[in-house]
Design an enzyme around this catalytic site. Structure first.
Site, short mmCIF file in Angstrom:
data_model
loop_
_atom_site.label_atom_id
_atom_site.label_comp_id
_atom_site.label_asym_id
_atom_site.label_seq_id
_atom_site.Cartn_x
_atom_site.Cartn_y
_atom_site.Cartn_z
CB SER A 1 4.05 -21.08 7.07
OG SER A 1 4.55 -20.08 7.91
CG ASP B 1 -6.61 0.44 5.44
OD1 ASP B 1 -5.99 -0.13 4.54
OD2 ASP B 1 -7.82 0.28 5.64
CG ASP C 1 -5.24 -4.42 3.66
OD1 ASP C 1 -4.53 -3.98 4.58
OD2 ASP C 1 -5.57 -3.73 2.67
CD GLU D 1 -2.72 1.12 2.57
OE1 GLU D 1 -3.13 2.20 3.04
OE2 GLU D 1 -2.99 0.00 3.07
#
Length: 864
Positions: free
Chosen positions: A292, A373, A370, A201
């Site tokens: 992983s 922000d 996500d 981002e």
């Protein structure tokens, strides 16, 4: 230089060397080195115990702890953890509290600024009273055990060799008592390194500023997940999203954001934020390929008739390992003492994080949703713009103490979204950092705040203990619901023959700030509340599966579902590892425990044959063609030793490194391609567009390169590089000579320290096969010089639900944190060779494997 001065300088150098050697021999005498080694046999008094506790250690020093009460069990775990790894525990709590400078001096100052700004420890302090009463009881018991060890040892120098060395620059250091918050704060470090889309981002915003890179070109660097070639974890038959619309609302463009990202002054705020993030040590790992492997196979597809479960988390590799192994056993299971659990935990944290109990096994891979922000904030003085009016910033002042230096005060500012992270790096020049942003009523300065789910108190500690005692799928899911951060893919198996998958975690619901973009794709306008988070995804809407018809579940950081709308994130691993595991399972017939382990060691690069086919079409000179022929009939295997595959792997990876460098030469160094799975998909798409702007070399004005020129340049330069590095004969090249692991101590491995000191703690020159986006994921960074291993399988385990004593495990270094202890590095060779050790669990198996036994008793008891 006059000869006299030259002789004098050499003489002084020799004298300095002799002095260093004499001092080193004095400091590191055998008695000094061995002084902190723990007592592992006989009897020890431990304050606070209500009864005797047995600690049986096997040939690798791994403890099995037997107790009659849960509090005695965790009190003993705290004592034993401190015996083995107290310096590591102390270092971790200093990092997570933003107090590293108190331990190591000014070199820790920037780390402290950033972590204090986010307030990891403040969140942990707020979290403690919200936890379940039994969780607080267990945390306190663990802390009591650690403190019993601290009191028994008396001084830092007797606890660890590191303290004796640090005393030369920090002679007044005193060890503080351990607290439950010290344990909780480490979970914030885990959440930080394993959070989802934050680098990307920020990177997209930095690339777009000033219009220097068109959005269409930026989008090429973030291709959609390749569902057609690499399957998601769950098929559409397993699970269908019910809240995709709620988590992916798009909206019309916001002119203020577009203007902000173009504004020259945004550069300093974005760059300061990126620098702040980079200042935090890689406690677990950094980079898009940190992930992983974990998978579970139903008994219908195994040779044992019961499920098999494998896990190997890919994290930063250092010494000692990030993991500590332990077996925790209530002598008699009861509601008051419900633990018979074995596996991997973190030094400083009670319980078991990954492993199995008497009924259930589980593994983790990073889900990577996500959960962060960035918000652009318009700050004026001590206020910021919010829905058309100026509101006060939240502010606090903290003081960072620095060993050997003056105290450093810092001011932490926050908005409604979170801390202003761009403040964490001292600004070199604020003049001109003021812009008029279209849509804003007045001239103001930009700052960048961080919204992150882990900055809200959660219940992850409750989840760990709940998993440790879960005995069914229903109980396991209830435990998973408590797992707040970091969000993980959980795979499950039980002795009754069931398998399952659950995605837990706190996932924000938000709107996108740019039309057509997924939520959280760009920084959002902090001055407009319509872009605030709007709650979190309910747990019952998170993906899960139970006994899927396919008979196995593979998680390797790939997309979770095939949802049409973005759900959870768009920043998945591209799925090459996951698809390779699926292929190996499908081709195995009945899967054996040994096959599970063999899959963990697979070194096939499944992307390489596609690129190699294209590279073989390029016309090159005869000298380069000698190496180019190595790619013919090569299947992508990347072993470390001798042989054609190893030579082919060496050349291929050198070509790959140069190809990324020449194709994306206009990207800033700190966001250059690392060569992971995303870049493989990017390159695959660009090869279909030979005249794309990314191929053009901007350093050759008047010449426009296409893919052919760049491919040829990469082939030629890789041949020249390896001739210098490995010799002129391509057949003699070895991937392992390039691809080596240096296991460094987080403090004593500092390059500024004398080599004689570093050599005591570090272990290096370890040749490894595998590579990025390979099942044996010994990753390396194509943006950095060389091919050094940067991350890898931090441990490996295979759990056999038909016979738990037949399970296998291996750590990447050893159980002990004491340099030169027999168990400091005694698992490295087995880990490199992918030869895990037996994992005893039952009382008889533990007894048979016992190497030494220690009895912990309450002070004054007859046995004490």
């Amino acid at each position: 230089m006059p000869r006299k001065k030259l002789v004098r300088r050499v003489g002084l150098s020799a004298l300095a060397f002799v002095l260093v050697a004499v001092v080193a021999l004095s400091i590191f005498a055998i008695s000094t080195v061995r002084q902190p080694f723990p007592q592992t046999g006989g009897t020890l008094d431990v304050e606070g115990l209500s009864g005797q506790v047995q600690v049986s250690r096997d040939a690798r020093g791994i403890p099995t702890i037997y107790a009659d009460t849960a509090t005695d069990l965790f009190r003993a775990q705290g004592y034993v953890s401190a015996q083995d790894r107290f310096f590591e525990m102390d270092l971790r709590r200093h990092i997570t509290a933003g107090r590293l400078s108190e331990l190591v001096g000014a070199s820790g100052l920037q780390t402290d600024r950033v972590i204090r700004t986010m307030g990891w420890r403040r969140v942990a302090e707020a979290e403690l009273p919200r936890l379940a009463p039994e969780t607080r009881q267990y945390l306190q018991a663990y802390a009591d055990g650690v403190n019993a060890y601290i009191r028994a040892e008396g001084s830092a120098a007797s606890m660890s060799l590191e303290y004796r060395l640090l005393a030369t620059r920090n002679p007044d250091y005193r060890v503080e008592p351990w607290s439950p918050v010290d344990s909780l704060a480490w979970l914030k470090a885990m959440a930080w390194d394993l959070r989802g889309d934050y680098d990307d981002e920020l990177t997209r915003a930095r690339l777009s500023r000033g219009g220097r890179t068109p959005v269409s070109q930026i989008n090429l660097l973030y291709p959609p997940y390749p569902y057609e070639r690499n399957l998601p974890i769950l098929s559409s038959d397993d699970w269908k999203p019910r809240s995709a619309d709620a988590t992916s609302q798009a909206a019309a463009p916001v002119p203020a954001v577009a203007s902000a990202l173009r504004a020259p002054t945004t550069q300093s705020a974005l760059d300061r934020t990126a620098s702040a993030i980079d200042a935090i040590p890689a406690t677990f790992g950094k980079g898009e390929d940190i992930g992983s492997n974990s998978w579970v196979v139903s008994g219908s597809r195994t040779t044992t008739g019961k499920p098999l479960l494998a896990n190997d988390p890919h994290l930063s590799l250092a010494i000692p390992s990030i993991w500590s192994q332990v077996n925790l056993q209530c002598r008699t299971l009861s509601t008051s003492c419900p633990f018979q659990v074995s596996g991997f935990s973190f030094s400083g944290l009670p319980g078991v994080v990954i492993g199995h109990n008497q009924k259930v096994a589980w593994g983790f891979t990073n889900l990577g949703p996500d959960v962060t922000d960035f918000y652009l904030e318009q700050v004026t003085g001590d206020t910021y713009l919010r829905d058309g009016r100026q509101v006060p910033l939240q502010s606090r002042t903290e003081t960072i103490k620095v060993a050997g230096g003056a105290d450093v005060p810092i001011t932490v500012r926050s908005t409604v979204h979170g801390p202003i992270l761009s403040d964490a790096v001292p600004s070199v020049e604020e003049a001109g950092d003021r812009v008029v942003v279209r849509g804003a009523p007045q001239s103001s300065s930009f700052a960048v705040s961080l919204a992150w789910t882990a900055l809200t108190p959660g219940t992850t500690a409750d989840a760990i203990f709940a998993m440790d005692r879960a005995t069914s799928w229903q109980e396991f899911r209830s435990a998973a619901e408590l797992f707040a951060v970091p969000s993980q893919n959980l795979v499950y198996a039980d002795t009754d023959g069931h398998i399952g998958y659950q995605a837990p975690g706190v996932i924000p619901v938000r709107r996108s700030a740019t039309s057509g973009a997924p939520p959280g794709y760009w920084p959002s306008p902090g001055w407009d509340s319509q872009w605030d988070w709007r709650g979190t995804v309910p747990f019952d809407e998170m993906p899960y599966a139970y006994d899927p018809p396919e008979g196995y579940i593979v998680t390797a950081n790939q997309a979770v579902t095939a949802a049409d709308e973005p759900f959870l994130t768009t920043e998945w691993d591209a799925g090459f590892r996951a698809q390779r595991i699926r292929e190996l399972i499908n081709g195995a017939g009945k899967v054996s425990p040994q096959k599970m382990s063999d899959i963990q060691g697979d070194v096939r690069n499944t992307f390489a044959p596609m690129l190699s086919e294209r590279l073989l079409q390029v016309q090159v000179d005869d000298f380069t063609a000698q190496a180019q022929l190595l790619l013919r009939d090569w299947d992508g295997s990347q072993p470390s030793g001798t042989g054609r595959d190893s030579a082919s792997a060496a050349y291929y990876n050198a070509v790959w490194k140069h190809l990324l460098e020449y194709t994306f030469d206009e990207l800033p160094n700190d966001i250059a391609p690392n060569g992971g799975s995303r870049w493989m998909v990017v390159m695959e798409q660009l090869l279909k567009d030979p005249d794309n702007d990314w191929w053009d070399d901007r350093t050759t004005p008047g010449v426009v390169e296409g893919s052919g020129e760049i491919l040829k340049r990469a082939l030629v330069e890789a041949r020249l590089d390896l001739a210098r590095e490995l010799g002129k004969v391509p057949a003699t090249w070895r991937w392992g000579r390039l691809h080596q692991l240096e296991l460094t101590h987080q403090v004593m491995g500092d390059p500024s320290l004398p080599e004689v000191v570093r050599s005591i703690f570090d272990r290096g020159g370890i040749e490894l096969g595998g590579g990025s986006s390979i099942v044996n994921a010994n990753g390396w960074d194509a943006a950095e010089p060389g091919y050094a291993v940067t991350s890898g399988p931090s441990m490996r385990m295979v759990v056999d639900l038909s016979d738990l004593d037949a399970s296998r495990w291996v750590n990447s270094t050893g159980q002990s944190g004491h340099a030169y202890n027999a168990h400091y590095a005694d698992q490295i060779d087995a880990w490199v060779a992918n030869e895990p050790f037996p994992w005893p669990f039952s009382r008889q198996a533990v007894s048979d494997a016992s190497d030494v036994e220690l009895t912990l008793t309450p002070p004054g008891s007859p046995a004490g």
